[in-house]
Motif scaffolding. Structure first.
Motif, short mmCIF file in Angstrom:
data_model
loop_
_atom_site.label_atom_id
_atom_site.label_comp_id
_atom_site.label_asym_id
_atom_site.label_seq_id
_atom_site.Cartn_x
_atom_site.Cartn_y
_atom_site.Cartn_z
N VAL A 111 0.84 -1.20 0.00
CA VAL A 111 0.00 0.00 0.00
C VAL A 111 0.87 1.25 0.00
CG1 VAL A 111 -1.61 1.36 1.40
CG2 VAL A 111 -2.02 -1.07 1.04
N GLU A 112 1.87 1.27 0.86
CA GLU A 112 2.75 2.44 0.96
C GLU A 112 3.48 2.69 -0.35
OE1 GLU A 112 5.76 4.40 4.23
OE2 GLU A 112 5.21 2.30 4.42
N GLN A 113 3.96 1.62 -0.99
CA GLN A 113 4.68 1.77 -2.26
C GLN A 113 3.78 2.24 -3.39
OE1 GLN A 113 6.62 -2.02 -2.77
NE2 GLN A 113 8.37 -1.41 -1.54
N SER A 114 2.50 1.92 -3.30
CA SER A 114 1.57 2.35 -4.37
C SER A 114 1.37 3.86 -4.38
CB SER A 114 0.23 1.63 -4.23
OG SER A 114 -0.50 2.13 -3.13
N TYR A 115 1.80 4.54 -3.32
CA TYR A 115 1.68 6.00 -3.24
C TYR A 115 2.94 6.72 -3.72
CZ TYR A 115 -2.79 6.05 -0.79
OH TYR A 115 -4.12 5.93 -0.47
N ARG A 116 3.92 6.00 -4.19
CA ARG A 116 5.16 6.64 -4.65
C ARG A 116 5.00 7.14 -6.09
NH1 ARG A 116 9.09 2.39 -1.88
NH2 ARG A 116 9.01 3.29 0.20
N VAL A 117 5.67 8.23 -6.38
CA VAL A 117 5.65 8.77 -7.74
C VAL A 117 6.51 7.87 -8.62
CG1 VAL A 117 6.28 10.74 -9.19
CG2 VAL A 117 5.32 11.13 -6.90
N ALA A 118 5.91 7.33 -9.65
CA ALA A 118 6.62 6.40 -10.52
C ALA A 118 7.28 7.12 -11.70
CB ALA A 118 5.67 5.33 -11.04
N ALA A 119 6.68 8.20 -12.15
CA ALA A 119 7.23 8.92 -13.30
C ALA A 119 6.70 10.35 -13.29
CB ALA A 119 6.82 8.23 -14.60
N SER A 120 7.48 11.22 -13.88
CA SER A 120 7.01 12.59 -14.06
C SER A 120 7.55 13.10 -15.39
CB SER A 120 7.49 13.48 -12.91
OG SER A 120 8.88 13.62 -12.95
N ARG A 121 6.83 14.07 -15.95
CA ARG A 121 7.23 14.61 -17.25
C ARG A 121 6.77 16.05 -17.33
NH1 ARG A 121 4.70 11.51 -22.10
NH2 ARG A 121 2.95 12.84 -21.65
N LEU A 122 7.60 16.86 -17.89
CA LEU A 122 7.27 18.27 -18.09
C LEU A 122 7.26 18.55 -19.58
CD1 LEU A 122 6.81 21.12 -16.91
CD2 LEU A 122 9.30 21.41 -16.95
N GLU A 123 6.12 18.94 -20.10
CA GLU A 123 5.98 19.26 -21.51
C GLU A 123 5.26 20.59 -21.65
OE1 GLU A 123 7.07 17.57 -24.16
OE2 GLU A 123 7.87 15.95 -22.93
N PRO A 124 5.86 21.55 -22.35
CA PRO A 124 5.14 22.80 -22.57
C PRO A 124 3.94 22.54 -23.49
CG PRO A 124 7.26 22.81 -23.72
CD PRO A 124 7.18 21.54 -22.92
N VAL A 125 2.80 23.07 -23.11
CA VAL A 125 1.60 22.85 -23.91
C VAL A 125 1.11 24.13 -24.57
CG1 VAL A 125 0.82 20.83 -22.63
CG2 VAL A 125 0.11 23.10 -21.89
N GLY A 126 1.67 25.24 -24.18
CA GLY A 126 1.24 26.48 -24.81
C GLY A 126 2.13 27.63 -24.40
N LEU A 127 2.09 28.65 -25.21
CA LEU A 127 2.86 29.86 -24.95
C LEU A 127 1.99 31.02 -25.43
CD1 LEU A 127 5.62 30.83 -23.97
CD2 LEU A 127 6.46 30.61 -26.30
N VAL A 128 1.82 32.01 -24.58
CA VAL A 128 0.94 33.13 -24.92
C VAL A 128 1.78 34.39 -25.10
CG1 VAL A 128 -0.95 34.59 -24.09
CG2 VAL A 128 -0.98 32.13 -23.64
N TYR A 129 1.57 35.05 -26.19
CA TYR A 129 2.20 36.35 -26.46
C TYR A 129 1.10 37.41 -26.46
CZ TYR A 129 6.46 33.99 -28.02
OH TYR A 129 7.61 33.25 -28.09
N LEU A 130 1.36 38.48 -25.76
CA LEU A 130 0.43 39.62 -25.79
C LEU A 130 1.02 40.65 -26.76
CD1 LEU A 130 -0.37 39.97 -22.00
CD2 LEU A 130 -1.68 38.78 -23.75
N TRP A 131 0.21 41.07 -27.71
CA TRP A 131 0.67 42.00 -28.72
C TRP A 131 -0.27 43.20 -28.72
CZ3 TRP A 131 5.12 40.80 -31.08
CH2 TRP A 131 5.55 41.62 -32.12
N PRO A 132 0.28 44.39 -28.76
CA PRO A 132 -0.61 45.56 -28.69
C PRO A 132 -1.51 45.65 -29.92
CG PRO A 132 1.65 46.23 -29.16
CD PRO A 132 1.68 44.75 -28.89
N SER A 133 -2.67 46.21 -29.65
CA SER A 133 -3.65 46.41 -30.72
C SER A 133 -3.19 47.53 -31.63
CB SER A 133 -5.00 46.75 -30.10
OG SER A 133 -5.91 47.13 -31.10
N GLN A 134 -3.59 47.49 -32.88
CA GLN A 134 -3.19 48.52 -33.84
C GLN A 134 -4.17 49.69 -33.81
OE1 GLN A 134 -1.28 47.63 -37.21
NE2 GLN A 134 -0.23 45.92 -36.26
N ALA A 135 -5.23 49.56 -33.07
CA ALA A 135 -6.25 50.62 -33.05
C ALA A 135 -5.89 51.80 -32.19
CB ALA A 135 -7.59 50.05 -32.60
#
Length: 135
Positions: A111-135
């Motif tokens: 039971v105790e071992q079933s609570y251990r982190v077996a794997a982790s992964r970091l993947e960027p899923v998005g990137l936001v750029y704010l760009w000024p309006s031309q108006a």
């Protein structure tokens, strides 16, 4: 709240050329934050696992003790059928004790071992750029 305007095609092409460099620049900070979050989650999971293992251990020990105590009660039986049933019950309790003792030796750790982190992964899923309006 203003509606977002579509970005000019030339601006979009320019922004797309920045993405890989910007992700590379942001990655160390993202990895540091993710590492802290992973560490906190792993510690909480370990606490939960230890708690669950202790609860399992307590339950199994209580059940074993209860069965062992029921064996110490002596009943005076006069009829053969009652004696035969009492012997079958005793054998059943002994078999259950063996299973419970095996579980006590293995299950809390499982039971105790079933609570251990077996794997982790970091993947960027998005990137936001704010760009000024031309108006």
């Amino acid at each position: 709240l203003a509606q977002a305007e579509p970005v000019d095609q030339t601006v979009e092409v320019a922004i797309r050329s920045f993405v890989q460099d910007d992700l590379a620049a942001l990655r160390p900070e993202l990895e540091a934050r993710a590492g802290r979050a992973l560490q906190a989650a792993a510690e909480q999971l370990a606490r939960n696992g230890a708690s669950e293992a202790d609860a399992m251990r307590t339950l199994l020990e209580s059940t074993i003790k209860s069965i062992q105590n029921s064996d110490t009660i002596q009943l005076v039986l006069n009829l053969e059928d009652e004696k035969r049933q009492a012997e079958l019950d005793r054998k059943s309790r002994e078999a259950k004790l063996v299973r419970l003792q095996q579980d006590l030796a293995t299950e809390p750790t499982r039971v105790e071992q079933s609570y251990r982190v077996a794997a982790s992964r970091l993947e960027p899923v998005g990137l936001v750029y704010l760009w000024p309006s031309q108006a």
